[in-house]
Design an enzyme around this catalytic site. Structure first.
Site, PDB file in Angstrom:
ATOM      1  N   ARG A 283       0.783  -1.164  -0.034  1.00  0.00           N
ATOM      2  CA  ARG A 283      -0.097  -0.010  -0.266  1.00  0.00           C
ATOM      3  C   ARG A 283       0.792   1.283   0.003  1.00  0.00           C
ATOM      4  O   ARG A 283       1.768   1.327   0.969  1.00  0.00           O
ATOM      5  CB  ARG A 283      -0.976   0.045   1.317  1.00  0.00           C
ATOM      6  CG  ARG A 283      -1.824  -1.062   1.105  1.00  0.00           C
ATOM      7  CD  ARG A 283      -3.099  -0.922   2.347  1.00  0.00           C
ATOM      8  NE  ARG A 283      -3.906  -2.034   2.390  1.00  0.00           N
ATOM      9  CZ  ARG A 283      -4.707  -2.495   3.354  1.00  0.00           C
ATOM     10  NH1 ARG A 283      -4.739  -1.743   4.356  1.00  0.00           N
ATOM     11  NH2 ARG A 283      -5.641  -3.320   3.092  1.00  0.00           N
ATOM     12  N   ARG A 298       2.582   1.223  10.459  1.00  0.00           N
ATOM     13  CA  ARG A 298       2.196   1.432   9.095  1.00  0.00           C
ATOM     14  C   ARG A 298       3.229   1.548   7.965  1.00  0.00           C
ATOM     15  O   ARG A 298       4.077   2.135   7.973  1.00  0.00           O
ATOM     16  CB  ARG A 298       1.570   2.781   9.338  1.00  0.00           C
ATOM     17  CG  ARG A 298       0.733   3.142   7.809  1.00  0.00           C
ATOM     18  CD  ARG A 298       0.128   4.605   8.104  1.00  0.00           C
ATOM     19  NE  ARG A 298      -0.542   4.620   9.389  1.00  0.00           N
ATOM     20  CZ  ARG A 298      -2.419   4.428   8.990  1.00  0.00           C
ATOM     21  NH1 ARG A 298      -2.653   3.943   7.936  1.00  0.00           N
ATOM     22  NH2 ARG A 298      -2.968   4.474  10.112  1.00  0.00           N
ATOM     23  N   GLU A 370      -6.397  -0.980  15.520  1.00  0.00           N
ATOM     24  CA  GLU A 370      -7.007  -1.756  14.797  1.00  0.00           C
ATOM     25  C   GLU A 370      -5.954  -3.015  14.359  1.00  0.00           C
ATOM     26  O   GLU A 370      -4.713  -2.681  13.817  1.00  0.00           O
ATOM     27  CB  GLU A 370      -7.335  -1.249  13.378  1.00  0.00           C
ATOM     28  CG  GLU A 370      -7.949  -2.017  12.514  1.00  0.00           C
ATOM     29  CD  GLU A 370      -8.007  -1.415  11.087  1.00  0.00           C
ATOM     30  OE1 GLU A 370      -7.845  -2.349  10.130  1.00  0.00           O
ATOM     31  OE2 GLU A 370      -8.290  -0.330  10.833  1.00  0.00           O
ATOM     32  N   SER A 373     -10.343  -5.932  10.206  1.00  0.00           N
ATOM     33  CA  SER A 373     -11.561  -5.362   9.787  1.00  0.00           C
ATOM     34  C   SER A 373     -12.188  -6.532   9.144  1.00  0.00           C
ATOM     35  O   SER A 373     -11.765  -7.272   8.101  1.00  0.00           O
ATOM     36  CB  SER A 373     -11.519  -4.403   8.711  1.00  0.00           C
ATOM     37  OG  SER A 373     -11.049  -3.035   9.538  1.00  0.00           O
ATOM     38  N   ARG A 412       1.242  -6.414  12.603  1.00  0.00           N
ATOM     39  CA  ARG A 412       0.543  -5.521  13.875  1.00  0.00           C
ATOM     40  C   ARG A 412       0.461  -6.725  15.006  1.00  0.00           C
ATOM     41  O   ARG A 412       0.339  -6.445  16.191  1.00  0.00           O
ATOM     42  CB  ARG A 412      -0.807  -5.142  13.353  1.00  0.00           C
ATOM     43  CG  ARG A 412      -0.505  -3.860  12.433  1.00  0.00           C
ATOM     44  CD  ARG A 412      -1.907  -3.047  12.524  1.00  0.00           C
ATOM     45  NE  ARG A 412      -1.656  -1.679  11.647  1.00  0.00           N
ATOM     46  CZ  ARG A 412      -2.490  -0.723  11.616  1.00  0.00           C
ATOM     47  NH1 ARG A 412      -3.598  -0.685  12.262  1.00  0.00           N
ATOM     48  NH2 ARG A 412      -2.019   0.439  10.873  1.00  0.00           N
TER      49      ARG A 412
END
Length: 451
Positions: A283, A298, A370, A373, A412
């Site tokens: 990403r 990130r 987070e 999801s 994560r």
């Protein structure tokens, strides 16, 4: 040899294929007010007037072209008769009419095509409609906590972030990664690299052996139509990387796994299809400058164990709950405290009708972050991919529902394991479930080795 376009491109190549809309134009015609009301929950203005105006103009062009074609066909049949009668005036008039109608038809068809492309582009830019049961709200502050599990440890020392731990720092190298690739990359080595790998293997084994998912090893380079099918294009092209020959590096294996049923009609009896895959993900993190720049929270390149389900529309809500429990179960097995929230309408991703976020407790940040999801996309992606099922009663094929969820983000999860297991001296106690993947070792020593 392939040459990759990194850093991210400012724009992307337009898809060279016929893009299918993600919204049913017939439903918008029938209930425009309901369509606009649903979009309003996402903070968007009314879109149905522009959509219906384009739709009406497109259909008017098509009707006019069909009428002109009928006139041309009728005139063509009379040309020969006029010639046979020796009526030169009528013959010339009819021949001119045929030529005139041919030009008119071409113009109308071109106009209809342009209106259709404009309509498709507008529909493709609009997000999915939120489910009626999710909360209203504008952003993450309006998300609603629905459950918690575990309690953060009571520590008699000030907890550190993962990259600050004495046992981790030698094996988590941001400087070398920056030398090779730039910012937001990391090079793991030694025991930390092995723990990272162990986490991915543990997740896969759990989803396969306990949760009944089918393991897939899918491409991480995909075509534009594949990205378009799951909604990454055209709206989010700048969030991903594209190669010089037009392939895209996947932002998540949701893209590859969901598109397995693209263009297919599957039997109802085969549903649900449940997949899992461990893959690299890429990403560009467009628009996230300055956020989470420390550590590996990130990154441009990361790993995830993804879950994807293709389900019958009547069962997709229950399938989403099942997927949520699969993801939560991973954290529970690792002993990581977490909370689960349902996202409000304004904070949901582009393709979802409902999303549950799982947030793991990170002592170093003194907050929940987070880690997964889990989203139900309804027929939104399926309509774009033309993915359908044949009803058991033999009726007309219908669109499937597609769902996706992280099970989990490996990097994560590594952060959560390191921070929650940290000790005052900088060593880390590791979850017992990882021992079989670490040669029976259960501790990361201050020296950065497994013991």
């Amino acid at each position: 040899a392939l040459q990759y376009c990194i850093p991210p491109l400012p724009s992307y190549s337009a898809p060279q294929f016929e893009a299918r809309p993600m919204h049913d134009i017939r439903a918008i015609r029938d209930t425009p007010d309901a369509f606009d009301a649903a979009l309003a929950r996402r903070g968007l203005s009314a879109q149905s007037p522009a959509i219906l105006a384009l739709d009406e103009a497109r259909r008017a062009c098509i009707l006019a072209a069909e009428t002109a074609q009928a006139d041309r066909n009728a005139a063509s049949k009379l040309v020969g008769a006029a010639k046979a009668k020796g009526d030169e005036a009528e013959f010339e008039r009819l021949r001119a009419l045929v030529s005139e109608k041919k030009d008119e038809i071409a113009r109308l068809e071109e106009d209809a095509k342009a209106k259709d492309e404009e309509l498709r582009a507008l529909l493709a830019s609009l997000p999915n409609l939120p489910a009626a049961d999710i909360p209203d709200g504008a952003d993450e502050d309006d998300n609603v906590e629905i459950s918690t599990w575990g309690s953060p440890r009571s520590l008699d020392f000030t907890p550190k972030e993962h990259f600050e731990l004495a046992s981790v720092a030698p094996n988590m190298d941001f400087e070398t990664a920056a030398k090779l690739s730039g910012s937001r990359f990391v090079m793991l080595s030694g025991a930390v690299a092995r723990i990272h790998r162990a986490l991915a293997q543990f997740m896969l084994d759990t989803h396969i052996d306990k949760n009944g998912l089918t393991e897939m090893n899918a491409p991480v380079l995909v075509r534009s139509e594949t990205m378009h099918g799951t909604g990454q294009l055209p709206k989010f092209g700048e969030d991903s990387y594209q190669t010089t020959n037009g392939w895209w590096l996947i932002p998540t294996s949701e893209v590859s796994l969901t598109n397995i049923v693209s263009g297919e009609i599957v039997e109802q009896s085969s549903l649900p299809h449940r997949y899992t895959a461990h893959s690299l993900c890429f990403r560009s993190e467009a628009g996230s400058a300055g956020r989470d720049t420390s550590g590996m929270l990130r990154q441009h390149q990361f790993e995830k164990v993804e879950m994807v389900s293709v389900a019958h529309p009547e069962n997709s809500d229950e399938e989403q709950k099942r997927m949520l429990r699969c993801a939560e179960g991973i954290l529970e097995a690792l002993g990581i405290p977490y909370r689960t929230v349902v996202l409000c309408a304004g904070d949901m991703g582009f393709g979802a009708i409902r999303t549950f976020d799982i947030e793991a407790w990170l002592p170093g940040q003194d907050t929940y972050r987070e880690i997964s999801s889990v989203s139900n996309c309804g027929a939104f992606q399926a309509r774009r991919m033309n993915a359908r099922f044949r009803p058991a009663d033999g009726g007309k094929p219908e669109f499937v529902h597609t769902l996706n969820g992280s099970g989990l983000a490996v990097g994560r999860c590594l952060i959560a394991v390191l921070e929650n297991g940290q000790q005052a001296d900088g060593s880390v106690d590791l979850p017992d479930v990882l021992a079989p993947y670490l040669g029976g070792k259960t501790r990361l020593t201050v020296e950065g080795t497994l013991a």
